[in-house]
Design an enzyme around this catalytic site. Structure first.
Site: not given
Ligand code: ARG
Ligand code: GLU
Length: 715
Positions: A84, A219, A650
């Site tokens: 991502h 990921d 991330s």
């Molecule tokens: N939750 C993760 C973060 O905050 C992954 C985000 C990307 N994935 C998604 N399905 N939108 O960045």
């Molecule tokens: N997916 C998140 C990022 O892009 C990390 C997840 C979180 O917020 O801890 O940094």
């Protein structure tokens, strides 16, 4: 100030319940923290993590792009981060013919690696406390004069430290400006895409599984950093060579056990752990729900259009993911804060604070005003906060065509006065933006967003926050008319006409744009926003900042010697540590700390894009062709630990007790997303990809095993 802080940071304390909370500044690690890390199993020293004399782990951890972390995993500049995080790069190389999002991409040799114009990898050269220099000459200053002086000092420190542009130098406040740090980065600008699994692995489970455990998302994506002469940063050139990092991580396929020590290094973006109860109240009872409401509407529309048209699915993939990501996190945050009874917890703390400062006249004088002030300021903020969020989510970012309107010159006078050189530059930039914009724009989709979100704006905001012209228009037109008279009449939705105008941008054309119905709408809204929302909104927030700084200073001195306090995340290098463990999210439910490839097969559903497992992965699973990456016949996939992380982490390396890379941080569990505001050791878990799954996919699935030859892998 510095002395107080130092003594606080050296405070003696062994926290047991709170052990896992915290994102620590490596140069401020006191011996008690290191001791605790050792007790939990860590075998190395603080210098192994951060040192300016020796190569240390910090030399292998980078800021990847604008908001992620990445790490070096070979001497040839190979960089590992999340799928991502590489998503917009992968998307930008994708088309319906070459759909790398769907099919994945693997460069078979260095020649096939794909360059990414705006992508950078920033290496931290060093960081240092510059509080004294920032505060030089500020003793007798107050208000705006004080702010100006601090700003000047910061600017001067950055200018000198940048060494004529050799480094990017950034000074950032810690503890709401009770301390300041300088960060120096070397910025590498030639970062190429090496490989990415298909979305059916890298984004498996899509936005449905996002923020959730148990998780089966692979990921990750792989890039390579290139350097010019002498291993130094250089603009992209085919002549550049792979960068040799000072340090890269050894990968360990030894696996993990419950209670193992885990450390996450990287760049957490932002947390707000020291807010007052009034601020928490505002977030959970108004801001989060408002933003969620607006995005729910938008996402419904996008999903609908993406489902019906494969081209739109690609065009809007990144927009959708971005919009949905925070949308879901905010919902988890509200739930988590409720569950913790966060407002009451903050109120109790505030009671304690009151008792503490009431015990002496001098403390009373310093801190007696803070909480009443914060309370009043937040009361004042309520209505403006709503208006601010609505404008931000709808006018400046929610509706594409309105957002794009901001690109045009606002004043004909400015244009008139500009040199021909400047005008040309403007045309060229605008043309680039225009091409980017239309590449990912679908008119029918944006039209529906336009109508629905403007209706919401009109319905939910008090009259005083909206221009009369807008209110009249929304009352006069039904949806169809609104589109016909505004959207469809606008040249901004017509790529061909608009391109011609932009290439020949001149006074006459600018005047035409200024009469364009979408532009008029945008500029009426913007003008009203600036005068009636932003002005007050920012001035209240500035006051809140000032009070928060005092409050923070009070909290620090109240807890001096009793509790170690880490500064809120501010997208600077931090260490967080904890242990491998699962959790109990609810009554009768218990989550294991790891997932396996079996779970992918259980979720397999060819009819749903996000769960359509690639045939090759099914085959590998059926034949148990896991190579040396499996243990006891199962293929590990992801795992959780009690490490305090947030957005920006991330792509962060997950490190074991020996300093080896065992995983890649990519998310947090839904029940614990309130950790940005209040951490709960029972519920807050970060989610990491097991490095063995990464290697398995590269080797067995992508047949890109030649990449493994560059890596140090231990077992
Ligand atoms: N939750 C993760 C973060 O905050 C992954 C985000 C990307 N994935 C998604 N399905 N939108 O960045
Ligand atoms: N997916 C998140 C990022 O892009 C990390 C997840 C979180 O917020 O801890 O940094």
């Amino acid at each position: 100030m510095k002395h107080t802080l130092l003594s606080i940071l050296c405070a003696i304390l062994f926290l047991s319940a709170q052990a896992k909370e915290g994102m620590w500044v490596p140069t401020l690690l006191d011996k008690y923290t290191i001791e605790e890390m050792h007790q939990m199993g860590f075998k190395l020293s603080a210098d192994d993590i951060y040192s300016i004399n020796e190569n240390s782990m910090k030399d292998a951890v980078v800021i990847f792009g604008k908001g992620c972390t990445g790490e070096m995993i070979s001497d040839e500049g190979l960089l590992l981060t999340n799928h991502h995080c590489g998503f917009s790069s992968i998307q930008s190389h994708s088309s319906v013919e070459h759909d790398y999002l769907t099919n994945g991409f693997w460069a078979k040799s260095k020649d096939e690696e794909l360059s990414n114009p705006d992508l950078t990898a920033k290496f931290l050269e060093r960081m240092e406390d510059v509080t004294d220099s920032v505060l030089v000459g500020t003793m007798d200053l107050k208000g705006i004069e004080l702010e100006d002086k601090i700003e000047q000092n910061i600017y001067a420190i950055q200018r000198i430290a940048s060494d004529s542009g050799r480094f990017e130098a950034v000074v950032k406040p810690l503890y709401y400006g009770n301390q300041y740090f300088l960060y120096l980065y070397k910025v590498y600008k030639d970062v190429r895409l090496v490989g990415a699994p298909p979305s059916s692995i890298g984004k498996f489970g899509g936005d449905t599984d996002n923020w959730m455990w148990p998780r089966h998302t692979g990921d990750f994506s792989v890039f390579r950093v290139y350097a010019g002469e002498n291993n130094e940063p250089a603009e992209y050139s085919p002549d550049n060579v792979p960068y040799h990092p000072k340090k890269h991580f050894t990968l360990s396929t030894n696996g993990i056990k419950p209670n193992d020590f885990v450390m996450v290094l990287g760049y957490p973006g932002s947390t707000q752990e020291y807010l007052s109860s009034f601020a928490v109240d505002l977030i959970m009872n108004q801001s989060d729900p408002d933003k969620v409401r607006i995005r729910t509407k938008k996402l419904e529309i996008l999903a609908d259009h993406m489902e019906n048209d494969p081209a739109v699915r690609i065009q809007y993939a990144s927009k959708y993911a971005r919009t949905s990501n925070s949308w879901k996190r905010w919902q988890g945050e509200v739930k988590g804060l409720r569950r913790l009874d966060a407002i009451a917890v903050k109120q109790q703390f505030e009671e304690k604070f009151k008792q503490w400062y009431s015990s002496s006249d001098s403390l009373q004088e310093l801190y007696g005003d803070v909480l009443p002030q914060l309370e009043k300021l937040h009361m004042d903020l309520y209505a403006f906060e709503r208006a601010y969020n609505y404008y931000k989510e709808i006018v400046f970012g929610g509706i594409d065509i309105l957002d794009f309107s901001s690109n045009f010159p606002r004043s004909t006078r400015g244009w008139d006065r500009a040199s021909e050189f400047r005008r040309d530059l403007y045309r060229k930039n605008l043309r680039d933006n225009l091409d980017d914009f239309f590449k990912d724009y679908n008119r029918e989709t944006d039209e529906e967003v336009f109508v629905e979100l403007l209706r919401l704006l009109k319905k939910d905001l008090a009259r005083s926050f909206l221009p009369e012209s807008f209110i009249e228009m929304m009352q006069k037109y039904d949806d169809e008319k609104l589109l016909k008279k505004v959207y469809q009449k606008s040249v901004l939705s017509d790529q061909v006409k608009l391109t011609a105008m932009v290439d020949d941008l001149n006074l006459r054309n600018i005047k035409k744009i200024h009469k364009d119905p979408v532009y008029v709408l945008y500029s009426d809204l913007r003008a009203h926003y600036l005068r009636n929302v932003e002005l007050v909104y920012t001035s209240i927030n500035k006051e809140i900042e000032k009070q928060q700084k005092i409050y923070m200073m009070g909290i620090l001195s109240m807890l001096e010697g009793k509790e170690r306090l880490y500064p809120d995340a501010n997208f600077t290098f931090r260490i967080a540590y904890g242990k491998v463990e699962g959790y109990q999210p609810g009554d009768a439910v218990s989550y294991l700390y790891y997932t396996t490839l079996k779970g992918v097969m259980e979720k397999d559903d060819p009819d749903i894009y996000d769960y359509d497992v690639p045939q090759k992965l099914r085959d590998l699973y059926e034949t148990k062709n896991f190579g040396e990456y499996a243990t006891d016949n199962y293929m590990p996939l992801a795992f959780t630990a009690s490490v305090h992380t947030t957005g920006g982490n991330s792509g962060s390396p997950a490190i074991n007790a020996n300093g080896e890379l065992i995983g890649l941080n990519f998310d947090r569990c839904w029940e614990g997303t309130m950790s940005d505001i209040m951490f709960d050791p029972d519920q807050c878990r970060n989610i990491m990809l097991d490095i063995r799954y990464v290697l398995f996919i590269i080797d067995k699935f992508a047949d890109a095993g030649y990449l493994l030859d560059e890596m140090n892998i231990v077992n």
